[in-house]
Write a protein that holds these residues in place. Structure first.
Motif, PDB file in Angstrom:
ATOM      1  N   THR A 175       0.815  -1.404  -0.043  1.00 57.93           N
ATOM      2  CA  THR A 175      -0.203   0.074   0.507  1.00 57.93           C
ATOM      3  C   THR A 175       0.852   1.103  -0.207  1.00 57.93           C
ATOM      4  O   THR A 175       0.106   2.371  -0.488  1.00 57.93           O
ATOM      5  CB  THR A 175      -0.933   0.158   1.209  1.00 57.93           C
ATOM      6  N   ARG A 176       1.935   0.777   0.792  1.00 57.34           N
ATOM      7  CA  ARG A 176       3.013   2.127   1.407  1.00 57.34           C
ATOM      8  C   ARG A 176       3.419   2.387  -0.226  1.00 57.34           C
ATOM      9  O   ARG A 176       4.244   3.817  -1.001  1.00 57.34           O
ATOM     10  CB  ARG A 176       3.853   2.051   1.867  1.00 57.34           C
ATOM     11  N   ASP A 177       4.297   1.407  -1.216  1.00 61.48           N
ATOM     12  CA  ASP A 177       4.926   1.254  -2.236  1.00 61.48           C
ATOM     13  C   ASP A 177       4.689   2.413  -3.674  1.00 61.48           C
ATOM     14  O   ASP A 177       5.166   3.411  -3.433  1.00 61.48           O
ATOM     15  CB  ASP A 177       5.556   0.242  -2.800  1.00 61.48           C
ATOM     16  N   PRO A 178       3.376   2.767  -3.882  1.00 53.60           N
ATOM     17  CA  PRO A 178       2.594   3.443  -5.015  1.00 53.60           C
ATOM     18  C   PRO A 178       2.948   4.923  -4.123  1.00 53.60           C
ATOM     19  O   PRO A 178       3.196   6.451  -5.426  1.00 53.60           O
ATOM     20  CB  PRO A 178       1.740   3.754  -4.879  1.00 53.60           C
ATOM     21  N   ILE A 179       2.743   5.842  -2.654  1.00 51.11           N
ATOM     22  CA  ILE A 179       3.085   6.707  -2.231  1.00 51.11           C
ATOM     23  C   ILE A 179       4.911   7.103  -2.387  1.00 51.11           C
ATOM     24  O   ILE A 179       5.147   8.365  -2.275  1.00 51.11           O
ATOM     25  CB  ILE A 179       2.791   6.598  -0.837  1.00 51.11           C
ATOM     26  N   PHE A 230       3.540  16.115  -9.358  1.00 46.34           N
ATOM     27  CA  PHE A 230       2.747  16.064  -8.081  1.00 46.34           C
ATOM     28  C   PHE A 230       1.005  15.922  -8.390  1.00 46.34           C
ATOM     29  O   PHE A 230       0.857  15.151  -6.805  1.00 46.34           O
ATOM     30  CB  PHE A 230       2.664  17.427  -7.741  1.00 46.34           C
ATOM     31  N   LEU A 231       0.354  16.420  -8.951  1.00 48.17           N
ATOM     32  CA  LEU A 231      -0.548  14.804  -9.250  1.00 48.17           C
ATOM     33  C   LEU A 231      -0.872  13.487  -8.730  1.00 48.17           C
ATOM     34  O   LEU A 231      -1.775  12.731  -8.228  1.00 48.17           O
ATOM     35  CB  LEU A 231      -1.331  15.613 -10.415  1.00 48.17           C
ATOM     36  N   THR A 232       0.175  12.873  -9.528  1.00 46.30           N
ATOM     37  CA  THR A 232       0.735  11.773  -8.996  1.00 46.30           C
ATOM     38  C   THR A 232       0.465  11.058  -7.666  1.00 46.30           C
ATOM     39  O   THR A 232      -0.197  10.417  -6.825  1.00 46.30           O
ATOM     40  CB  THR A 232       1.539  11.289  -9.329  1.00 46.30           C
ATOM     41  N   VAL A 233       1.548  12.427  -6.374  1.00 44.80           N
ATOM     42  CA  VAL A 233       1.949  11.569  -4.805  1.00 44.80           C
ATOM     43  C   VAL A 233       0.544  12.429  -4.404  1.00 44.80           C
ATOM     44  O   VAL A 233      -0.247  11.414  -4.268  1.00 44.80           O
ATOM     45  CB  VAL A 233       2.655  13.128  -4.979  1.00 44.80           C
ATOM     46  N   ILE A 234      -0.314  12.821  -4.956  1.00 45.22           N
ATOM     47  CA  ILE A 234      -2.200  13.229  -4.537  1.00 45.22           C
ATOM     48  C   ILE A 234      -2.440  11.871  -4.717  1.00 45.22           C
ATOM     49  O   ILE A 234      -3.573  11.546  -3.538  1.00 45.22           O
ATOM     50  CB  ILE A 234      -2.423  14.478  -4.861  1.00 45.22           C
ATOM     51  N   ALA A 235      -2.615  11.861  -5.709  1.00 40.65           N
ATOM     52  CA  ALA A 235      -3.494  10.193  -6.061  1.00 40.65           C
ATOM     53  C   ALA A 235      -2.753   9.399  -5.392  1.00 40.65           C
ATOM     54  O   ALA A 235      -3.771   8.237  -4.705  1.00 40.65           O
ATOM     55  CB  ALA A 235      -3.110  10.421  -7.709  1.00 40.65           C
ATOM     56  N   SER A 236      -1.466   9.220  -4.841  1.00 45.44           N
ATOM     57  CA  SER A 236      -1.509   7.478  -4.273  1.00 45.44           C
ATOM     58  C   SER A 236      -1.823   8.407  -2.831  1.00 45.44           C
ATOM     59  O   SER A 236      -1.762   6.969  -2.609  1.00 45.44           O
ATOM     60  CB  SER A 236       0.057   8.049  -4.119  1.00 45.44           C
ATOM     61  N   VAL A 237      -2.210   9.433  -2.385  1.00 47.20           N
ATOM     62  CA  VAL A 237      -3.064   9.244  -0.908  1.00 47.20           C
ATOM     63  C   VAL A 237      -4.507   8.710  -1.077  1.00 47.20           C
ATOM     64  O   VAL A 237      -4.845   8.531  -0.663  1.00 47.20           O
ATOM     65  CB  VAL A 237      -2.680  10.727  -0.844  1.00 47.20           C
ATOM     66  N   ASP A 246      -6.170   6.927  -3.225  1.00 49.43           N
ATOM     67  CA  ASP A 246      -6.070   5.981  -3.781  1.00 49.43           C
ATOM     68  C   ASP A 246      -6.156   5.642  -3.104  1.00 49.43           C
ATOM     69  O   ASP A 246      -6.409   4.112  -2.753  1.00 49.43           O
ATOM     70  CB  ASP A 246      -5.786   5.495  -4.975  1.00 49.43           C
ATOM     71  N   LEU A 247      -5.961   5.111  -1.440  1.00 50.52           N
ATOM     72  CA  LEU A 247      -5.981   4.717  -0.559  1.00 50.52           C
ATOM     73  C   LEU A 247      -7.101   4.495   0.234  1.00 50.52           C
ATOM     74  O   LEU A 247      -8.161   4.957  -0.010  1.00 50.52           O
ATOM     75  CB  LEU A 247      -5.428   4.971   0.597  1.00 50.52           C
ATOM     76  N   ARG A 279      -7.683   4.707   9.516  1.00 49.26           N
ATOM     77  CA  ARG A 279      -8.815   5.739   9.174  1.00 49.26           C
ATOM     78  C   ARG A 279      -8.171   7.176   9.061  1.00 49.26           C
ATOM     79  O   ARG A 279      -8.312   7.756   8.338  1.00 49.26           O
ATOM     80  CB  ARG A 279     -10.354   5.727   9.256  1.00 49.26           C
ATOM     81  N   THR A 280      -7.521   6.890  10.424  1.00 47.30           N
ATOM     82  CA  THR A 280      -7.563   8.683  11.058  1.00 47.30           C
ATOM     83  C   THR A 280      -5.880   8.479  10.317  1.00 47.30           C
ATOM     84  O   THR A 280      -5.325   9.818   9.993  1.00 47.30           O
ATOM     85  CB  THR A 280      -6.906   7.579  12.949  1.00 47.30           C
ATOM     86  N   LEU A 281      -5.435   7.162   9.973  1.00 52.33           N
ATOM     87  CA  LEU A 281      -4.332   7.824   9.297  1.00 52.33           C
ATOM     88  C   LEU A 281      -4.402   8.603   7.979  1.00 52.33           C
ATOM     89  O   LEU A 281      -3.791   8.949   7.300  1.00 52.33           O
ATOM     90  CB  LEU A 281      -3.098   6.325   9.229  1.00 52.33           C
ATOM     91  N   TYR A 282      -5.047   7.514   7.397  1.00 51.53           N
ATOM     92  CA  TYR A 282      -5.627   8.215   6.011  1.00 51.53           C
ATOM     93  C   TYR A 282      -5.674   9.722   5.885  1.00 51.53           C
ATOM     94  O   TYR A 282      -5.214  10.217   5.480  1.00 51.53           O
ATOM     95  CB  TYR A 282      -6.616   7.304   5.921  1.00 51.53           C
ATOM     96  N   LEU A 283      -6.234  10.500   7.369  1.00 49.20           N
ATOM     97  CA  LEU A 283      -6.493  11.106   7.448  1.00 49.20           C
ATOM     98  C   LEU A 283      -5.570  12.356   7.427  1.00 49.20           C
ATOM     99  O   LEU A 283      -5.814  13.780   6.878  1.00 49.20           O
ATOM    100  CB  LEU A 283      -7.838  11.721   8.359  1.00 49.20           C
ATOM    101  N   ARG A 284      -4.625  11.461   8.716  1.00 55.82           N
ATOM    102  CA  ARG A 284      -3.389  12.539   8.576  1.00 55.82           C
ATOM    103  C   ARG A 284      -3.115  12.672   7.516  1.00 55.82           C
ATOM    104  O   ARG A 284      -2.289  14.116   7.392  1.00 55.82           O
ATOM    105  CB  ARG A 284      -2.741  11.931   9.531  1.00 55.82           C
TER     106      ARG A 284
END
Length: 255
Positions: free
Chosen positions: A99-103, A135-142, A144-145, A153-158
């Motif tokens: 899950t972390r690799d794309p980020i 940079f849009l790819t960076v945003i999408a990597s988050v 898309d989680l 969910r808490t981590l996702y919001l962070r």
């Protein structure tokens, strides 16, 4: 010697030619007797030099204050943006590796794009479409989680908050990077400096050697002042420029 090396060789060579040229012109005018035309007006010339010199000092100080403020603001936004991306990598460490690799991949590709291509593009005033896509790819990597429990969910919001901060800092950095000193201000500062030197060439010094030294020193100071002003105006090129090292460190030091 180290302080002299701060100025590029081509600038030093051009400066040396102008200093020698100004001193030679003063000597020619002196030998031709031009200074005798102003012997009775030395006090008036001195007052005029003082007025123009004061005006130059005030305008130059204002220009340097604005440009230096912009320069440091760009540096601060670079540190804040790279710091937010670093936080993104650090806080995502608790995610599954798959899950972390794309980020991680998206952040490193973006950081490489900024360090390798964006600096030159910004210095030339060109578009930064390539890094914008990265940079849009960076945003999408988050975004898309898919969080599976409350902890994720808490981590996702962070992580979403961090990437929003990075986006804000990027926008601010690009906005500051596009600003340049108005051409009218540069022309005014240059014209005022030239007028100081022009009046000094006709000032009736009693001692020829003192006149030569005064003209040479004034030319050198005004040239260096002009160099500092124009060099700082573009934070991405020249002798004093902002460093892409914070982004380069995202590629090499963080995993």
């Amino acid at each position: 010697m180290q302080s002299v090396n701060v100025i590029p060789g081509r600038i030093r060579l051009r400066g040396a030619k102008l200093i020698v040229g100004a001193a030679a012109l003063y000597l020619v005018l002196r030998l031709a007797g031009f200074h005798k035309l102003f012997e009775n007006d030395a006090e008036g010339l001195g007052v005029l030099l003082q007025i123009i010199g004061t005006l130059y000092s005030v305008v130059y100080a204002f220009a340097i204050y604005v440009i230096w403020g912009q320069f440091t603001s760009v540096e601060n936004e670079i540190l804040k943006e790279s710091g937010a991306l670093k936080d993104l990598l650090v806080f995502s460490q608790s995610l599954k590796e798959s899950t972390r690799d794309p980020i991680v991949r998206a952040v490193k590709l973006y950081a490489r794009g900024v360090a390798e291509t964006e600096w030159s593009a910004l210095s030339a005033g060109e578009e930064t479409a390539k890094t914008a896509k990265l940079f849009l790819t960076v945003i999408a990597s988050v975004t898309d989680l898919k969080p599976e429990d409350d902890t994720e969910r808490t981590l996702y919001l962070r992580l979403l908050d961090i990437v929003n901060q990075a986006s804000s800092h990027r926008d601010e950095r690009l906005a500051l990077s596009a600003k340049r000193m108005p051409k009218t201000l540069l022309v005014f500062v240059t014209l005022t400096a030239s007028m100081i030197l022009f009046l000094l060439l006709f000032y009736p010094f009693h001692n020829v050697a003192l006149g030569l030294v005064s003209v040479a020193i004034t030319t050198m100071v005004l040239l260096f002042a002009h160099f500092v002003l124009t060099d700082l105006d573009n934070p991405f090129e020249g002798t004093w420029n902002v460093d892409s090292k914070p982004f380069a460190e995202l590629i090499t030091k963080l995993r």
